[in-house]
Design a protein around this motif. Structure first.
Motif, PDB file in Angstrom:
ATOM      1  N   LEU A  20      63.831  33.871  73.446  1.00 55.30           N
ATOM      2  CA  LEU A  20      63.569  33.009  72.300  1.00 55.30           C
ATOM      3  C   LEU A  20      64.332  33.496  71.068  1.00 55.30           C
ATOM      4  O   LEU A  20      64.969  32.699  70.359  1.00 55.30           O
ATOM      5  CB  LEU A  20      62.070  32.955  72.007  1.00 55.30           C
ATOM      6  CG  LEU A  20      61.671  32.113  70.807  1.00 55.30           C
ATOM      7  CD1 LEU A  20      61.892  30.641  71.104  1.00 55.30           C
ATOM      8  CD2 LEU A  20      60.220  32.373  70.457  1.00 55.30           C
ATOM      9  N   VAL A  21      64.316  34.788  70.812  1.00 49.68           N
ATOM     10  CA  VAL A  21      65.027  35.354  69.655  1.00 49.68           C
ATOM     11  C   VAL A  21      66.531  35.104  69.789  1.00 49.68           C
ATOM     12  O   VAL A  21      67.198  34.690  68.835  1.00 49.68           O
ATOM     13  CB  VAL A  21      64.724  36.864  69.509  1.00 49.68           C
ATOM     14  CG1 VAL A  21      65.672  37.536  68.529  1.00 49.68           C
ATOM     15  CG2 VAL A  21      63.281  37.065  69.079  1.00 49.68           C
ATOM     16  N   GLN A  22      67.075  35.328  70.979  1.00 52.33           N
ATOM     17  CA  GLN A  22      68.506  35.120  71.201  1.00 52.33           C
ATOM     18  C   GLN A  22      68.881  33.656  70.996  1.00 52.33           C
ATOM     19  O   GLN A  22      69.894  33.344  70.368  1.00 52.33           O
ATOM     20  CB  GLN A  22      68.878  35.568  72.610  1.00 52.33           C
ATOM     21  CG  GLN A  22      68.742  37.048  72.814  1.00 52.33           C
ATOM     22  CD  GLN A  22      68.608  37.434  74.271  1.00 52.33           C
ATOM     23  OE1 GLN A  22      68.586  36.585  75.156  1.00 52.33           O
ATOM     24  NE2 GLN A  22      68.505  38.725  74.528  1.00 52.33           N
ATOM     25  N   THR A  23      68.063  32.748  71.495  1.00 54.06           N
ATOM     26  CA  THR A  23      68.335  31.321  71.352  1.00 54.06           C
ATOM     27  C   THR A  23      68.239  30.887  69.894  1.00 54.06           C
ATOM     28  O   THR A  23      69.080  30.118  69.407  1.00 54.06           O
ATOM     29  CB  THR A  23      67.363  30.501  72.221  1.00 54.06           C
ATOM     30  OG1 THR A  23      67.472  30.953  73.572  1.00 54.06           O
ATOM     31  CG2 THR A  23      67.667  29.029  72.154  1.00 54.06           C
ATOM     32  N   LEU A  24      67.224  31.389  69.184  1.00 56.25           N
ATOM     33  CA  LEU A  24      67.084  31.038  67.766  1.00 56.25           C
ATOM     34  C   LEU A  24      68.273  31.528  66.946  1.00 56.25           C
ATOM     35  O   LEU A  24      68.770  30.810  66.073  1.00 56.25           O
ATOM     36  CB  LEU A  24      65.786  31.596  67.210  1.00 56.25           C
ATOM     37  CG  LEU A  24      64.519  30.863  67.644  1.00 56.25           C
ATOM     38  CD1 LEU A  24      63.281  31.571  67.094  1.00 56.25           C
ATOM     39  CD2 LEU A  24      64.548  29.424  67.197  1.00 56.25           C
ATOM     40  N   PHE A  25      68.744  32.745  67.214  1.00 51.60           N
ATOM     41  CA  PHE A  25      69.915  33.238  66.495  1.00 51.60           C
ATOM     42  C   PHE A  25      71.133  32.374  66.799  1.00 51.60           C
ATOM     43  O   PHE A  25      71.939  32.083  65.927  1.00 51.60           O
ATOM     44  CB  PHE A  25      70.213  34.703  66.856  1.00 51.60           C
ATOM     45  CG  PHE A  25      69.550  35.687  65.952  1.00 51.60           C
ATOM     46  CD1 PHE A  25      70.113  36.007  64.737  1.00 51.60           C
ATOM     47  CD2 PHE A  25      68.365  36.300  66.318  1.00 51.60           C
ATOM     48  CE1 PHE A  25      69.510  36.925  63.886  1.00 51.60           C
ATOM     49  CE2 PHE A  25      67.747  37.207  65.484  1.00 51.60           C
ATOM     50  CZ  PHE A  25      68.325  37.521  64.267  1.00 51.60           C
ATOM     51  N   GLY A  26      71.279  31.963  68.048  1.00 51.71           N
ATOM     52  CA  GLY A  26      72.393  31.091  68.408  1.00 51.71           C
ATOM     53  C   GLY A  26      72.327  29.759  67.692  1.00 51.71           C
ATOM     54  O   GLY A  26      73.334  29.257  67.183  1.00 51.71           O
ATOM     55  N   LEU A  27      71.134  29.167  67.622  1.00 49.49           N
ATOM     56  CA  LEU A  27      70.984  27.873  66.945  1.00 49.49           C
ATOM     57  C   LEU A  27      71.186  27.993  65.439  1.00 49.49           C
ATOM     58  O   LEU A  27      71.799  27.128  64.813  1.00 49.49           O
ATOM     59  CB  LEU A  27      69.617  27.279  67.253  1.00 49.49           C
ATOM     60  CG  LEU A  27      69.453  26.748  68.671  1.00 49.49           C
ATOM     61  CD1 LEU A  27      68.016  26.301  68.905  1.00 49.49           C
ATOM     62  CD2 LEU A  27      70.418  25.606  68.946  1.00 49.49           C
ATOM     63  N   VAL A  28      70.676  29.073  64.848  1.00 51.76           N
ATOM     64  CA  VAL A  28      70.858  29.270  63.408  1.00 51.76           C
ATOM     65  C   VAL A  28      72.340  29.445  63.081  1.00 51.76           C
ATOM     66  O   VAL A  28      72.833  28.932  62.071  1.00 51.76           O
ATOM     67  CB  VAL A  28      70.027  30.476  62.910  1.00 51.76           C
ATOM     68  CG1 VAL A  28      70.440  30.921  61.528  1.00 51.76           C
ATOM     69  CG2 VAL A  28      68.557  30.129  62.948  1.00 51.76           C
ATOM     70  N   THR A  29      73.052  30.143  63.940  1.00 50.97           N
ATOM     71  CA  THR A  29      74.481  30.341  63.726  1.00 50.97           C
ATOM     72  C   THR A  29      75.238  29.018  63.813  1.00 50.97           C
ATOM     73  O   THR A  29      76.161  28.771  63.044  1.00 50.97           O
ATOM     74  CB  THR A  29      75.042  31.326  64.769  1.00 50.97           C
ATOM     75  OG1 THR A  29      74.310  32.536  64.681  1.00 50.97           O
ATOM     76  CG2 THR A  29      76.505  31.596  64.542  1.00 50.97           C
ATOM     77  N   ALA A  30      74.852  28.160  64.750  1.00 48.91           N
ATOM     78  CA  ALA A  30      75.565  26.899  64.968  1.00 48.91           C
ATOM     79  C   ALA A  30      75.035  25.754  64.117  1.00 48.91           C
ATOM     80  O   ALA A  30      75.607  24.665  64.132  1.00 48.91           O
ATOM     81  CB  ALA A  30      75.479  26.521  66.437  1.00 48.91           C
ATOM     82  N   LEU A  31      73.973  25.979  63.373  1.00 47.13           N
ATOM     83  CA  LEU A  31      73.353  24.903  62.601  1.00 47.13           C
ATOM     84  C   LEU A  31      74.311  24.187  61.649  1.00 47.13           C
ATOM     85  O   LEU A  31      74.295  22.954  61.591  1.00 47.13           O
ATOM     86  CB  LEU A  31      72.145  25.444  61.839  1.00 47.13           C
ATOM     87  CG  LEU A  31      71.201  24.406  61.260  1.00 47.13           C
ATOM     88  CD1 LEU A  31      70.635  23.530  62.372  1.00 47.13           C
ATOM     89  CD2 LEU A  31      70.078  25.075  60.520  1.00 47.13           C
ATOM     90  N   PRO A  32      75.168  24.881  60.916  1.00 50.49           N
ATOM     91  CA  PRO A  32      76.103  24.147  60.044  1.00 50.49           C
ATOM     92  C   PRO A  32      77.013  23.192  60.820  1.00 50.49           C
ATOM     93  O   PRO A  32      77.320  22.113  60.345  1.00 50.49           O
ATOM     94  CB  PRO A  32      76.925  25.252  59.369  1.00 50.49           C
ATOM     95  CG  PRO A  32      76.069  26.451  59.436  1.00 50.49           C
ATOM     96  CD  PRO A  32      75.276  26.323  60.706  1.00 50.49           C
ATOM     97  N   LEU A  33      77.429  23.587  62.013  1.00 53.09           N
ATOM     98  CA  LEU A  33      78.272  22.701  62.820  1.00 53.09           C
ATOM     99  C   LEU A  33      77.483  21.517  63.363  1.00 53.09           C
ATOM    100  O   LEU A  33      78.000  20.412  63.463  1.00 53.09           O
ATOM    101  CB  LEU A  33      78.896  23.487  63.982  1.00 53.09           C
ATOM    102  CG  LEU A  33      79.894  24.567  63.611  1.00 53.09           C
ATOM    103  CD1 LEU A  33      80.309  25.346  64.848  1.00 53.09           C
ATOM    104  CD2 LEU A  33      81.108  23.958  62.946  1.00 53.09           C
TER     105      LEU A  33
END
Length: 82
Positions: A12-25
């Protein structure tokens, strides 16, 4: 917390970091340009997963994210036997 819960929490933590990183895109234009954002999210989550599995990084993680590792193949865990 048992090992299964810790593994789920790490994912869950890994997925959330991935989504937060890609959120601007992903937030820019969700039409056809969403694929690069999804690719970034998957790449970041995969990279974090790989990094978090390294023994050196595992020792740096907080106790609630550490996963107990099994002994290497061919080696049995010592269960208090002499």
């Amino acid at each position: 917390m048992n090992d299964t819960g810790r593994r789920a929490l790490r994912t869950l933590v890994q997925t959330l970091f991935g989504l937060v990183t890609a959120l601007p895109l992903l937030a820019d234009d969700p039409a056809a340009r969403g694929l690069p954002g999804i690719a970034v999210a998957v790449a970041v989550a995969g990279t974090l997963s790989r990094l978090m599995s390294a023994p050196a990084v595992e020792r740096l993680l907080p106790a609630w994210l550490r996963v107990r590792t099994a002994p290497p193949p061919g080696e049995e865990a010592d269960h208090g036997r002499l």
